[in-house]
Write an enzyme that holds these catalytic residues in place. Sequence first.
Site, PDB file in Angstrom:
ATOM      1  N   CYS A 136       0.832  -1.201   0.000  1.00 30.21           N
ATOM      2  CA  CYS A 136       0.000   0.000   0.000  1.00 30.21           C
ATOM      3  C   CYS A 136       0.869   1.254   0.000  1.00 30.21           C
ATOM      4  CB  CYS A 136      -0.928  -0.020   1.210  1.00 30.21           C
ATOM      5  SG  CYS A 136      -1.911   1.472   1.339  1.00 30.21           S
ATOM      6  N   CYS A 139      -0.408   4.165   2.159  1.00 23.82           N
ATOM      7  CA  CYS A 139      -0.262   3.973   3.610  1.00 23.82           C
ATOM      8  C   CYS A 139       1.196   4.152   4.034  1.00 23.82           C
ATOM      9  CB  CYS A 139      -0.685   2.567   4.037  1.00 23.82           C
ATOM     10  SG  CYS A 139      -2.130   1.929   3.224  1.00 23.82           S
ATOM     11  N   ASP A 140       2.120   3.629   3.252  1.00 25.09           N
ATOM     12  CA  ASP A 140       3.501   3.497   3.734  1.00 25.09           C
ATOM     13  C   ASP A 140       4.543   4.315   2.974  1.00 25.09           C
ATOM     14  OD1 ASP A 140       2.544   1.689   5.582  1.00 25.09           O
ATOM     15  OD2 ASP A 140       2.844  -0.039   4.266  1.00 25.09           O
TER      16      ASP A 140
END
Length: 317
Positions: A136, A139-140
């Site tokens: 992701c 997200c990261d």
Amino acid sequence: MAEEKRYDIVIVGGGPGGLCAGLYSARGRRKVVCLEKYLPGGQIAITGEVEDYLGFEHIQGAELAMKFAEHAKKFGLEIQMEEVAEVYTDGEDRVARCESGNIYRGKAIILSTGGSPIKLNVPGEQEYSGKGVSYCAICDGSFFKDRVIAVIGGGDAAVEEGTFLTKFASKVYIIHRRDQLRAQKIIQQRAFDNPKIEFIWNTVVASINGNNKSVTDLTLKNVKTGEKSTLEIGAVFPYLGFRPNTDIVHDEMKKDDGGYIVTDFRMETSIKGVFACGDVRAQLVRQITNAVGDGTTAAVAAEKYLEELEDKHARRT
Ligand code: NAP
């Protein structure tokens, strides 16, 4: 304590398809619940930028997901944070049993469970998951500011998320097993024009290596020459596509060779009263646009199914 609740329609999965089905069913005055294990929005909630959803030239996936959920809730859709363990039929009831022990009974179920990322299945992938291996980018990505990042795959997701990651990374390598991308031309062109992106063609990942704490490098193999090489990186994002999430359905249900649920034009599966929409369904494209179209059809078809059931009961009395 576990509860048993009754609805007209139970929707499993809160992606664009499920939420749109929920909006239509709730607006049609049905008692409807949508069960979602994480955040409403499904994959789009963890997608960077979306620019191919009509009416929104440019919007963050998380914002669009929130708008979908708010819109559906405004018309009366109930959204419950639940992980569904099993979907089954019990006479005329269509039932979702949750990990919490709660049971949601409906007369129709709409499956909108999407898919899960396909894994590379190479040494180091599992060991370094969350320590430099991520599925992701939104997200990261920001954890790897000014680092070198590798993205694996040649589809829309790999090329689009690779481009997104250049916001943080000093350099992004997109490693593809062939010498041609599967991604849409406009997405490809943007990546080709990006000076931070370098493509590594005809190459697969043999292993993901690290120092026990985090990823340090990849061992790559050229599929044409067999030659092995090492690429130093700070993170790797495999984007190899999805596997449909159908494990919760234990009853015999027709699926295609890829495991996607086969429906008719009304989105009805081979089990009466069970409908499917979005990425979990066998179809040519898996976009937000057609997921919401599927959701609309599934909701209208579920409504017709309920009306037929109600007519049948009315005739009996
Ligand atoms: P995808 O289109 O199936 O692409 C997967 C990529 O991973 C392919 O390039 C494939 O290579 C490669 N691959 C698969 N297994 C591999 C392995 N074991 N080792 C190395 N490479 C491997 O998946 P996706 O990009 O996730 O997209 C899924 C669906 O969502 C598509 O319909 C896509 O159009 C849609 N989507 C749309 C957007 C958008 O429009 N903005 C964004 C994201 C996703 P080959 O090409 O050689 O098969």
